[in-house]
Design an enzyme around this catalytic site. Structure first.
Site, short mmCIF file in Angstrom:
data_model
loop_
_atom_site.label_atom_id
_atom_site.label_comp_id
_atom_site.label_asym_id
_atom_site.label_seq_id
_atom_site.Cartn_x
_atom_site.Cartn_y
_atom_site.Cartn_z
N GLY A 237 82.60 7.68 -80.87
CA GLY A 237 81.62 8.35 -80.01
C GLY A 237 82.10 9.51 -79.19
O GLY A 237 81.30 10.19 -78.55
N GLU A 274 87.06 3.79 -83.32
CA GLU A 274 86.41 4.26 -84.55
C GLU A 274 85.94 5.71 -84.44
O GLU A 274 84.74 5.98 -84.54
CB GLU A 274 85.17 3.40 -84.85
CG GLU A 274 85.42 1.94 -85.04
CD GLU A 274 84.12 1.15 -85.15
OE1 GLU A 274 84.11 0.13 -85.85
OE2 GLU A 274 83.10 1.56 -84.56
N GLY A 276 84.92 9.45 -85.38
CA GLY A 276 84.47 10.17 -86.57
C GLY A 276 84.46 11.66 -86.25
O GLY A 276 85.34 12.43 -86.65
N ARG A 277 83.47 12.03 -85.43
CA ARG A 277 83.28 13.44 -85.08
C ARG A 277 84.56 14.08 -84.54
O ARG A 277 84.90 15.20 -84.94
CB ARG A 277 82.18 13.52 -84.02
CG ARG A 277 81.68 14.92 -83.74
CD ARG A 277 80.76 14.91 -82.51
NE ARG A 277 79.72 13.93 -82.57
CZ ARG A 277 78.51 14.11 -83.09
NH1 ARG A 277 78.18 15.29 -83.56
NH2 ARG A 277 77.62 13.13 -83.10
N CYS A 343 61.20 25.87 -97.19
CA CYS A 343 59.80 26.10 -96.79
C CYS A 343 59.40 25.26 -95.59
O CYS A 343 58.49 24.42 -95.69
CB CYS A 343 58.89 25.77 -97.96
SG CYS A 343 59.34 26.70 -99.39
N TYR A 372 79.09 15.03 -90.12
CA TYR A 372 77.65 14.88 -90.34
C TYR A 372 77.03 16.17 -90.89
O TYR A 372 75.88 16.47 -90.61
CB TYR A 372 76.96 14.46 -89.03
CG TYR A 372 77.58 13.26 -88.36
CD1 TYR A 372 77.44 12.00 -88.92
CD2 TYR A 372 78.32 13.37 -87.18
CE1 TYR A 372 78.01 10.88 -88.32
CE2 TYR A 372 78.90 12.27 -86.57
CZ TYR A 372 78.74 11.01 -87.14
OH TYR A 372 79.31 9.92 -86.55
N1 LLP Z 1 81.32 3.52 -85.17
C1 LLP Z 1 80.03 3.21 -85.43
C2 LLP Z 1 79.65 1.81 -85.54
C3 LLP Z 1 79.09 4.24 -85.57
O1 LLP Z 1 77.83 3.93 -85.81
C4 LLP Z 1 79.50 5.60 -85.46
C5 LLP Z 1 78.54 6.68 -85.63
C6 LLP Z 1 80.86 5.85 -85.23
C7 LLP Z 1 81.74 4.79 -85.08
C8 LLP Z 1 81.41 7.25 -85.13
O2 LLP Z 1 80.92 7.94 -84.03
P1 LLP Z 1 81.51 9.41 -83.70
O3 LLP Z 1 82.94 9.23 -83.25
O4 LLP Z 1 81.40 10.24 -84.91
O5 LLP Z 1 80.63 9.88 -82.60
N2 LLP Z 1 74.44 12.11 -87.35
C9 LLP Z 1 74.64 12.21 -85.92
C10 LLP Z 1 75.64 11.20 -85.39
C11 LLP Z 1 75.36 9.76 -85.82
C12 LLP Z 1 76.38 8.77 -85.32
C13 LLP Z 1 76.29 7.49 -86.07
N3 LLP Z 1 77.29 6.51 -85.74
C14 LLP Z 1 75.04 13.64 -85.59
O6 LLP Z 1 75.10 14.49 -86.49
O7 LLP Z 1 75.26 13.97 -84.42
#
Ligand code: LLP
Length: 413
Positions: A237, A274, A276-277, A343, A372
């Site tokens: 997150g 965890e 991601g971003r 469109c 994403y």
């Molecule tokens: N762990 C779980 C259980 C998650 O559901 C997520 C993301 C993460 C880790 C990774 O979160 P991050 O570190 O990437 O914030 N599509 C959206 C974001 C959706 C997030 C979904 N869950 C966007 O483009 O902003």
């Protein structure tokens, strides 16, 4: 890393113009060095702690990207059978794969068990029942954590808030102990840990700390009731700086602040994060060509060959991605809408962006689109999925071929 050398924008040591000409546009471009650097930041933060990160592979699930990440020894956070498949294919150790998601199907649960993933992050009582039943059928005990919704508002976009009261995610905070007591009675379940993930693109540390404090309370309660938790999974997150005005905390700060709260558990627990971003967003960018310009009722439009099917974030979350011409242009700046060919009026990459006067045929870089971006792309308007390339120092490797018209019909009968 993006930088101008003279008038040209480079990613690491490669001129973006060279990529546009060689591979066509639109195209996703990633920097391997940036990915490695971002992962190193987390590793440094976890040094001397018993823990590891699980890359949230929903952010970017390209096979080569995943392979490069798995080689760095980290784990994976998955959310479907397909993601388990991709991660195993990319060489992730199944004992470092954690599986979350509110809607795991029976087939996916069986697949995860047979492939020996580290644990399920269970999100409902009925899911636990099903895991117990499938575990019995395949004669493999299932290790679980409960994903707890700690009732913490991370103050981010509504669609990516998961830790607030009333979302579909996890076990409600008030039912946490009940869930563990329920699991204790299931013969094919091994209680292994606890998980919480409160949302995404979070730019403050306070909500993470608040969630950690609440999770700590549950850990104590659960352990008082005779269960032992081996893992504490703090979720992902952490946000990134899409705009210059934003300030994102570092992974070091996040990890140290959260782990401070759990310090009494250091000796007998393992910690998982965890991200991601914060691993992949600033390592990837969308390179696109201006096909047409037009002025419509005094509004300047640049029409690009990238559309919302390639990058849906601007329209879906009103997300901002800085847009940079890849050649320095020293004209005055004008308010411009950068839009795609689809469109729908929602098909834009940026609205009211201040850009210099750009010629037809020039290239733009839509920055920080590594997370994403490609993973959420589609073939809408029957637009074949675009190419992806990975840059390492001065080398470019094609990691996804541009799809063809023929591919559009794949699997249609
Ligand atoms: N762990 C779980 C259980 C998650 O559901 C997520 C993301 C993460 C880790 C990774 O979160 P991050 O570190 O990437 O914030 N599509 C959206 C974001 C959706 C997030 C979904 N869950 C966007 O483009 O902003």
């Amino acid at each position: 890393m993006l930088q101008f050398k003279d008038d040209d924008l480079y990613i690491d040591q490669v001129k973006l113009y060279e990529i546009a000409v060689k591979y066509g546009t639109s195209v996703y471009v990633y920097s391997k060095n940036q990915i490695v650097q971002n992962i190193e930041n987390y590793k440094k933060a976890l040094k001397n702690k018993d823990g590891f990160i699980c890359f949230a592979c929903k952010t970017n699930s390209n096979a080569t990207i995943l392979k490069n990440i798995s080689k760095l020894g980290v784990g994976a956070d998955v959310t479907s059978g397909g993601e388990i498949y991709r991660c195993l294919h990319a060489g992730f150790d199944p004992l470092k794969i954690v599986y979350a998601g509110v809607g795991k199907t029976e087939e996916e649960i069986e697949y995860a068990l047979k492939n020996k993933v580290l644990m399920f992050n269970v999100e409902s009582f009925e899911e636990l029942d099903l895991i117990n039943k499938v575990a019995d059928k395949v004669k493999i005990k299932a290790k679980i954590s409960f994903r707890i919704n700690p009732y913490v508002d991370p103050e981010t976009h509504d669609y990516v808030v998961t830790g607030k009261k009333g979302t579909k995610f996890g076990i409600p905070y008030k039912d946490a102990l009940k869930a563990y007591l329920y699991a204790k009675k299931k013969k094919n379940i091994i209680i292994s840990g606890i998980h919480s993930h409160i949302g995404s693109q979070i730019l403050k540390i306070a909500p993470f700390e608040l969630a950690a404090q609440k999770i700590k309370r549950i850990v104590n309660e659960v352990e008082k009731n005779g269960m032992k938790l081996e893992y504490i999974n703090c979720g992902g997150g952490l946000g990134i700086e899409y705009e210059k005005s934003q300030k994102a905390p570092s992974p070091e700060k996040l990890v140290s602040k959260v782990l401070q709260i759990f310090d009494v558990f250091y000796k007998n627990k393992k910690f998982i994060f965890e991200p991601g971003r914060s691993i992949i967003a600033n390592a990837g960018h969308l390179l696109t060509k201006v096909i047409y310009r037009k002025i419509s009722d005094k509004k300047n439009f640049l029409i690009t060959d990238a559309g919302m099917n390639d990058l849906i974030r601007p329209t879906l979350y009103k997300a901002y991605h800085e847009i940079i011409p890849i050649k320095k242009i020293n004209t005055k700046k004008v308010k411009t809408d950068v839009v795609g060919p689809i469109c729908e009026s929602g098909d834009f990459m940026g609205k009211d962006v201040m850009l210099p006067l750009i010629d037809q045929g020039e290239y733009l870089l839509i920055t920080c689109a590594g997370a994403y971006g490609a993973s959420m792309s589609s073939q809408y308007n029957s637009r074949p999925l675009i190419a992806e390339v990975l840059v390492e120092n001065d080398k470019i490797v094609l990691i996804r071929k541009r799809a063809s018209y023929n591919d559009l019909l794949l699997n249609e009968v």
